[in-house]
Design a protein around this motif. Structure first.
Motif, PDB file in Angstrom:
ATOM      1  N   SER A  88       0.833  -1.206   0.000  1.00 43.79           N
ATOM      2  CA  SER A  88       0.000   0.000   0.000  1.00 43.79           C
ATOM      3  C   SER A  88       0.862   1.249   0.000  1.00 43.79           C
ATOM      4  CB  SER A  88      -0.885   0.029   1.245  1.00 43.79           C
ATOM      5  OG  SER A  88      -1.765  -1.064   1.239  1.00 43.79           O
ATOM      6  N   PHE A  89       0.469   2.198  -0.810  1.00 43.91           N
ATOM      7  CA  PHE A  89       1.091   3.521  -0.837  1.00 43.91           C
ATOM      8  C   PHE A  89       0.124   4.502  -0.196  1.00 43.91           C
ATOM      9  CE2 PHE A  89       3.677   1.433  -3.915  1.00 43.91           C
ATOM     10  CZ  PHE A  89       4.893   2.088  -3.879  1.00 43.91           C
ATOM     11  N   GLY A  90       0.664   5.604   0.291  1.00 47.24           N
ATOM     12  CA  GLY A  90      -0.171   6.656   0.861  1.00 47.24           C
ATOM     13  C   GLY A  90      -0.851   7.456  -0.245  1.00 47.24           C
ATOM     14  N   THR A  91      -1.313   8.620   0.113  1.00 48.34           N
ATOM     15  CA  THR A  91      -2.001   9.524  -0.804  1.00 48.34           C
ATOM     16  C   THR A  91      -1.139   9.819  -2.028  1.00 48.34           C
ATOM     17  OG1 THR A  91      -3.096  10.550   1.068  1.00 48.34           O
ATOM     18  CG2 THR A  91      -3.064  11.810  -0.983  1.00 48.34           C
ATOM     19  N   VAL A  92      -1.771   9.862  -3.191  1.00 46.13           N
ATOM     20  CA  VAL A  92      -1.078  10.276  -4.404  1.00 46.13           C
ATOM     21  C   VAL A  92      -1.106  11.799  -4.427  1.00 46.13           C
ATOM     22  CG1 VAL A  92      -1.114  10.260  -6.923  1.00 46.13           C
ATOM     23  CG2 VAL A  92      -1.648   8.164  -5.653  1.00 46.13           C
ATOM     24  N   HIS A  93       0.078  12.402  -4.410  1.00 49.42           N
ATOM     25  CA  HIS A  93       0.210  13.858  -4.390  1.00 49.42           C
ATOM     26  C   HIS A  93       0.478  14.366  -5.804  1.00 49.42           C
ATOM     27  CE1 HIS A  93       0.549  13.829   0.007  1.00 49.42           C
ATOM     28  NE2 HIS A  93       1.289  12.742  -0.158  1.00 49.42           N
ATOM     29  N   LYS A  94      -0.208  15.424  -6.191  1.00 47.91           N
ATOM     30  CA  LYS A  94      -0.002  16.042  -7.500  1.00 47.91           C
ATOM     31  C   LYS A  94       0.605  17.418  -7.277  1.00 47.91           C
ATOM     32  CE  LYS A  94      -3.763  13.437  -9.403  1.00 47.91           C
ATOM     33  NZ  LYS A  94      -4.835  13.322 -10.346  1.00 47.91           N
ATOM     34  N   THR A  95       1.796  17.623  -7.874  1.00 46.82           N
ATOM     35  CA  THR A  95       2.506  18.876  -7.664  1.00 46.82           C
ATOM     36  C   THR A  95       3.446  19.171  -8.815  1.00 46.82           C
ATOM     37  OG1 THR A  95       3.957  20.082  -6.141  1.00 46.82           O
ATOM     38  CG2 THR A  95       4.344  17.736  -6.345  1.00 46.82           C
ATOM     39  N   ASP A  96       3.532  20.403  -9.209  1.00 49.24           N
ATOM     40  CA  ASP A  96       4.535  20.875 -10.179  1.00 49.24           C
ATOM     41  C   ASP A  96       4.646  20.023 -11.439  1.00 49.24           C
ATOM     42  OD1 ASP A  96       5.148  22.961  -8.410  1.00 49.24           O
ATOM     43  OD2 ASP A  96       6.598  21.700  -7.345  1.00 49.24           O
ATOM     44  N   GLY A  97       3.546  19.523 -11.953  1.00 51.10           N
ATOM     45  CA  GLY A  97       3.563  18.777 -13.206  1.00 51.10           C
ATOM     46  C   GLY A  97       3.874  17.296 -13.091  1.00 51.10           C
ATOM     47  N   TYR A  98       3.925  16.775 -11.896  1.00 53.19           N
ATOM     48  CA  TYR A  98       4.146  15.342 -11.714  1.00 53.19           C
ATOM     49  C   TYR A  98       3.385  14.872 -10.480  1.00 53.19           C
ATOM     50  CZ  TYR A  98       7.630  16.470  -8.109  1.00 53.19           C
ATOM     51  OH  TYR A  98       8.277  16.929  -6.986  1.00 53.19           O
ATOM     52  N   VAL A  99       3.351  13.554 -10.284  1.00 56.93           N
ATOM     53  CA  VAL A  99       2.667  12.983  -9.120  1.00 56.93           C
ATOM     54  C   VAL A  99       3.621  12.024  -8.415  1.00 56.93           C
ATOM     55  CG1 VAL A  99       0.349  13.240 -10.114  1.00 56.93           C
ATOM     56  CG2 VAL A  99       1.593  11.120 -10.460  1.00 56.93           C
ATOM     57  N   PHE A 100       3.359  11.809  -7.114  1.00 55.06           N
ATOM     58  CA  PHE A 100       4.164  10.868  -6.356  1.00 55.06           C
ATOM     59  C   PHE A 100       3.336  10.295  -5.218  1.00 55.06           C
ATOM     60  CE2 PHE A 100       4.743  14.831  -4.113  1.00 55.06           C
ATOM     61  CZ  PHE A 100       4.801  14.477  -2.770  1.00 55.06           C
ATOM     62  N   ALA A 101       3.800   9.168  -4.690  1.00 57.57           N
ATOM     63  CA  ALA A 101       3.177   8.523  -3.530  1.00 57.57           C
ATOM     64  C   ALA A 101       4.289   7.867  -2.726  1.00 57.57           C
ATOM     65  CB  ALA A 101       2.146   7.490  -3.973  1.00 57.57           C
ATOM     66  N   ASN A 102       4.053   7.727  -1.432  1.00 55.37           N
ATOM     67  CA  ASN A 102       5.077   7.216  -0.524  1.00 55.37           C
ATOM     68  C   ASN A 102       4.643   5.947   0.195  1.00 55.37           C
ATOM     69  OD1 ASN A 102       6.914   9.491  -0.852  1.00 55.37           O
ATOM     70  ND2 ASN A 102       5.378  10.659   0.242  1.00 55.37           N
ATOM     71  N   THR A 103       5.629   5.148   0.578  1.00 54.80           N
ATOM     72  CA  THR A 103       5.441   3.963   1.400  1.00 54.80           C
ATOM     73  C   THR A 103       6.753   3.692   2.115  1.00 54.80           C
ATOM     74  OG1 THR A 103       4.536   1.706   1.424  1.00 54.80           O
ATOM     75  CG2 THR A 103       6.080   2.238  -0.347  1.00 54.80           C
ATOM     76  N   LYS A 104       6.835   2.569   2.787  1.00 50.91           N
ATOM     77  CA  LYS A 104       8.085   2.151   3.443  1.00 50.91           C
ATOM     78  C   LYS A 104       8.324   0.683   3.154  1.00 50.91           C
ATOM     79  CE  LYS A 104       8.150   5.609   6.944  1.00 50.91           C
ATOM     80  NZ  LYS A 104       8.949   6.065   8.029  1.00 50.91           N
ATOM     81  N   ASP A 105       9.595   0.312   3.145  1.00 52.19           N
ATOM     82  CA  ASP A 105       9.921  -1.104   2.970  1.00 52.19           C
ATOM     83  C   ASP A 105       9.801  -1.801   4.324  1.00 52.19           C
ATOM     84  OD1 ASP A 105      12.328  -0.805   4.415  1.00 52.19           O
ATOM     85  OD2 ASP A 105      13.602  -0.847   2.629  1.00 52.19           O
ATOM     86  N   PRO A 106       9.970  -3.122   4.369  1.00 52.38           N
ATOM     87  CA  PRO A 106       9.796  -3.837   5.637  1.00 52.38           C
ATOM     88  C   PRO A 106      10.751  -3.382   6.741  1.00 52.38           C
ATOM     89  CG  PRO A 106       9.773  -5.396   3.823  1.00 52.38           C
ATOM     90  CD  PRO A 106      10.172  -4.054   3.255  1.00 52.38           C
ATOM     91  N   ALA A 107      11.858  -2.741   6.391  1.00 51.98           N
ATOM     92  CA  ALA A 107      12.813  -2.266   7.389  1.00 51.98           C
ATOM     93  C   ALA A 107      12.519  -0.835   7.819  1.00 51.98           C
ATOM     94  CB  ALA A 107      14.236  -2.362   6.830  1.00 51.98           C
ATOM     95  N   GLY A 108      11.467  -0.224   7.265  1.00 53.84           N
ATOM     96  CA  GLY A 108      11.102   1.137   7.639  1.00 53.84           C
ATOM     97  C   GLY A 108      11.762   2.219   6.809  1.00 53.84           C
ATOM     98  N   ASN A 109      12.486   1.850   5.743  1.00 50.38           N
ATOM     99  CA  ASN A 109      13.110   2.841   4.869  1.00 50.38           C
ATOM    100  C   ASN A 109      12.064   3.496   3.983  1.00 50.38           C
ATOM    101  OD1 ASN A 109      15.995   2.408   5.526  1.00 50.38           O
ATOM    102  ND2 ASN A 109      15.539   0.351   4.777  1.00 50.38           N
ATOM    103  N   ALA A 110      12.173   4.802   3.806  1.00 50.45           N
ATOM    104  CA  ALA A 110      11.215   5.561   3.002  1.00 50.45           C
ATOM    105  C   ALA A 110      11.400   5.284   1.518  1.00 50.45           C
ATOM    106  CB  ALA A 110      11.376   7.048   3.281  1.00 50.45           C
ATOM    107  N   ILE A 111      10.271   5.108   0.824  1.00 49.18           N
ATOM    108  CA  ILE A 111      10.244   4.859  -0.618  1.00 49.18           C
ATOM    109  C   ILE A 111       9.207   5.787  -1.231  1.00 49.18           C
ATOM    110  CG2 ILE A 111       9.645   3.200  -2.431  1.00 49.18           C
ATOM    111  CD1 ILE A 111      10.344   0.992  -0.471  1.00 49.18           C
ATOM    112  N   SER A 112       9.526   6.292  -2.402  1.00 49.55           N
ATOM    113  CA  SER A 112       8.567   7.093  -3.158  1.00 49.55           C
ATOM    114  C   SER A 112       8.545   6.572  -4.590  1.00 49.55           C
ATOM    115  CB  SER A 112       8.994   8.565  -3.153  1.00 49.55           C
ATOM    116  OG  SER A 112       8.061   9.365  -3.829  1.00 49.55           O
ATOM    117  N   ILE A 113       7.364   6.589  -5.195  1.00 48.53           N
ATOM    118  CA  ILE A 113       7.273   6.384  -6.637  1.00 48.53           C
ATOM    119  C   ILE A 113       6.851   7.732  -7.199  1.00 48.53           C
ATOM    120  CG2 ILE A 113       6.884   3.903  -6.669  1.00 48.53           C
ATOM    121  CD1 ILE A 113       3.878   4.507  -6.931  1.00 48.53           C
ATOM    122  N   SER A 114       7.450   8.112  -8.303  1.00 51.38           N
ATOM    123  CA  SER A 114       7.269   9.466  -8.809  1.00 51.38           C
ATOM    124  C   SER A 114       7.289   9.492 -10.330  1.00 51.38           C
ATOM    125  CB  SER A 114       8.411  10.350  -8.279  1.00 51.38           C
ATOM    126  OG  SER A 114       8.408  11.613  -8.900  1.00 51.38           O
TER     127      SER A 114
END
Length: 128
Positions: A88-114
């Motif tokens: 699961s990813f969090g909210t899809v954010h739309k900003t400055d001509g692109y979109v991104f969403a965030n999650t974490k891996d099993p170790a708690g490291n931050a991940i974004s898809i953009s």
């Protein structure tokens, strides 16, 4: 000139985190006998590899000092496919001509898809 070829993450569960990146992002797991570091090879062979190192005693897992950002042309579609596989990813954010969403891996490291890397190509398509 130096090229960023690898990103090192310190994690408690090397096998679990390796399986996470293989399943959700297509990385190939590479292990060498006698090496405690597991290298995750980029599936297309053109991006950075991820190296997983066992977290040492006294270190805190998942400190957000860095975030891994994966470039995808369609963030919403990626989120939908990931959800089918239990990610699961969090909210899809739309900003400055692109979109991104965030999650974490099993170790708690931050991940974004953009879609930031594709924003100029998308903007040109909109103008045509």
């Amino acid at each position: 000139m130096a090229v960023l070829g690898r990103i090192l993450l310190y994690v408690r569960d090397v096998d679990g985190v390796a399986a996470f990146y293989a399943r959700h992002f297509g990385f190939r797991i590479h292990r060498e006998a006698g090496d405690r570091v597991v290298e995750l090879e980029h599936p297309a062979g053109v991006g950075s590899n991820i190296m997983l190192h066992p977290l040492g005693r006294g270190r805190k897992a998942g400190q957000t000092i860095a975030k891994l950002v994966f470039d995808v042309p369609d963030v919403e579609a990626f989120c939908a496919r990931a959800a089918e596989q239990g990610l699961s990813f969090g909210t899809v954010h739309k900003t400055d001509g692109y979109v991104f969403a965030n999650t974490k891996d099993p170790a708690g490291n931050a991940i974004s898809i953009s879609s930031r890397a594709y924003r100029h190509a998308i903007s040109r398509e909109d103008r045509d």
